[in-house]
Design an enzyme around this catalytic site. Structure first.
Site, PDB file in Angstrom:
ATOM      1  N   CYS A 142       0.841  -1.265  -0.082  1.00 14.58           N
ATOM      2  CA  CYS A 142       0.051   0.137  -0.013  1.00 14.58           C
ATOM      3  C   CYS A 142       0.930   1.184   0.014  1.00 14.58           C
ATOM      4  CB  CYS A 142      -1.093  -0.011   1.217  1.00 14.58           C
ATOM      5  SG  CYS A 142      -2.447   1.192   0.764  1.00 14.58           S
ATOM      6  N   LYS A 163     -12.069   7.931  -1.861  1.00 12.54           N
ATOM      7  CA  LYS A 163     -11.270   6.625  -1.363  1.00 12.54           C
ATOM      8  C   LYS A 163     -11.723   5.548  -2.012  1.00 12.54           C
ATOM      9  CE  LYS A 163     -10.218   4.143   2.941  1.00 12.54           C
ATOM     10  NZ  LYS A 163     -10.623   3.860   4.440  1.00 12.54           N
ATOM     11  N   SER A 192      -7.614  -0.006   0.048  1.00 10.91           N
ATOM     12  CA  SER A 192      -8.076   0.933   1.216  1.00 10.91           C
ATOM     13  C   SER A 192      -6.954   2.035   1.144  1.00 10.91           C
ATOM     14  CB  SER A 192      -8.303   0.180   2.420  1.00 10.91           C
ATOM     15  OG  SER A 192      -8.498   1.247   3.497  1.00 10.91           O
ATOM     16  N   HIS A 235      -4.240  -4.697  -0.174  1.00  9.34           N
ATOM     17  CA  HIS A 235      -3.751  -5.072   0.977  1.00  9.34           C
ATOM     18  C   HIS A 235      -4.455  -6.417   0.876  1.00  9.34           C
ATOM     19  CE1 HIS A 235      -2.709  -1.931   3.659  1.00  9.34           C
ATOM     20  NE2 HIS A 235      -3.603  -1.125   2.920  1.00  9.34           N
ATOM     21  N   GLU A 237      -3.147  -9.026   2.558  1.00 12.18           N
ATOM     22  CA  GLU A 237      -2.959  -9.342   3.710  1.00 12.18           C
ATOM     23  C   GLU A 237      -4.181  -9.302   4.782  1.00 12.18           C
ATOM     24  OE1 GLU A 237      -1.994  -5.252   4.407  1.00 12.18           O
ATOM     25  OE2 GLU A 237      -1.825  -6.737   3.118  1.00 12.18           O
ATOM     26  N   ARG A 249     -15.040   2.583  11.694  1.00  9.45           N
ATOM     27  CA  ARG A 249     -14.120   3.513  12.226  1.00  9.45           C
ATOM     28  C   ARG A 249     -14.379   4.915  11.768  1.00  9.45           C
ATOM     29  NH1 ARG A 249      -8.395   2.773  10.552  1.00  9.45           N
ATOM     30  NH2 ARG A 249      -9.495   3.769   8.683  1.00  9.45           N
TER      31      ARG A 249
END
Length: 302
Positions: A142, A163, A192, A235, A237, A249
């Site tokens: 990232c 985003k 992300s 991502h 992972e 969040r």
């Protein structure tokens, strides 16, 4: 084969419950083999989550791996206890005279800043320069991938406005490269981020090969011509619920929150998302460890 981690690392209990083979120092030291030494520069705020996500993938290998965690000396982490850093992490000063078979540089929530405005940029540049001679292969994730593209190859990032978050379909562009050996022609991967890299800029750089991209999310996988630098803008992972927790969040912060695309069943945040990229995540990390670390690193560093 196992990954070797500190006996008291919190991620150990998580991994053992998932039947991931981990080994503590005492047992590993009794084995007469040459393990791989992997350094993880963890720039993510929730360090314990990232530790578990990365160790889960590194542990799915026939190789024994020694893990060392690194944090920035020039930055104060606010989302992890000082005792956790003191017990399980070290700083660059303590490792710069060593050599490592592989290294991972994670993402970081600093995308809105120019690279030179990040408070630890000078330290990170020193680490990336050191990695050219002291690390066999480095995997960047990232923002870490964007930092590598900028530092090593002069390819800058750009603001994408809304985003980029969700699970997107990607296509393999060069199936002959060993990093994507065994990949389907199309596969899913999470993203992300608020910034991206232009495909034209990557193609214009003769030292970088674009391996996989998405029509929606843009470039995903890149590798340097000398195969020492690997960049992942997404991502892989991430666990199944990570994007959901990020969305929750952001929603609770009261600002603008972007619901991840192609992620929640029926686009309903109340439904539990499914893990649709796990197999390719494991395959990517296995290919990296095998072809770019184990097969390339010297048995004894000079």
């Amino acid at each position: 084969m196992p990954i070797k981690i500190p006996k008291l690392l919190p991620a150990r209990e998580i991994l053992e419950k998932e039947n991931i083979f981990v080994m503590d120092d005492e047992r590993a030291n009794s084995q007469d083999i040459r393990p791989l030494n992997i350094l993880i520069l963890n720039l993510m705020p929730e360090k314990e989550r990232t530790e578990a996500e990365l160790l889960r993938l590194l542990g799915n290998s026939p190789l024994q791996i020694n893990i060392m965690f690194l944090h920035m000396a020039t930055h104060e982490s606010k989302n992890v206890s000082k005792s956790h850093l003191e017990q399980f992490y070290t700083t660059f000063t303590n490792v710069k005279d060593r050599r490592f078979d592989g290294m991972i540089i994670t993402g970081a929530p600093v995308e809105h800043f120019a690279f030179e405005e990040v408070d630890y940029w000078q330290e990170l540049m020193e680490i990336m320069e050191w990695s050219k001679t002291n690390v066999t292969s480095t995997l960047h994730i990232c923002w870490g991938a964007q930092a590598a593209l900028y530092y090593h190859f002069g390819i800058d990032k750009f603001e994408i406005g809304q985003k980029c978050t969700g699970v997107f379909k990607h296509s393999i562009l060069n199936s002959n490269v060993k990093l994507v050996r065994g990949f389907d022609e199309e596969f899913l991967a999470p993203h992300s981020r608020y910034t991206g890299n232009l495909k034209d800029h990557i193609h214009a750089c003769e030292n970088v090969i674009l391996l996989a991209e998405s029509d929606e999310a843009g470039p995903l996988l890149m590798i340097s011509k000398d195969e020492k630098q690997i960049m992942i803008t997404g991502h892989l992972e991430y666990e199944a619920g990570t994007l959901a927790e990020e969305y929750d969040r952001d929603t609770k912060k009261g600002g603008e929150a972007y619901m991840p695309k192609h992620y929640f069943p029926n686009d309903d945040p109340n439904e539990k998302p499914k893990h649709k990229w796990r197999a390719h995540a494991h395959l990517l990390f296995s290919n990296w460890l095998n072809y770019y670390v184990y097969q390339q690193t010297p048995y004894q560093w000079e």
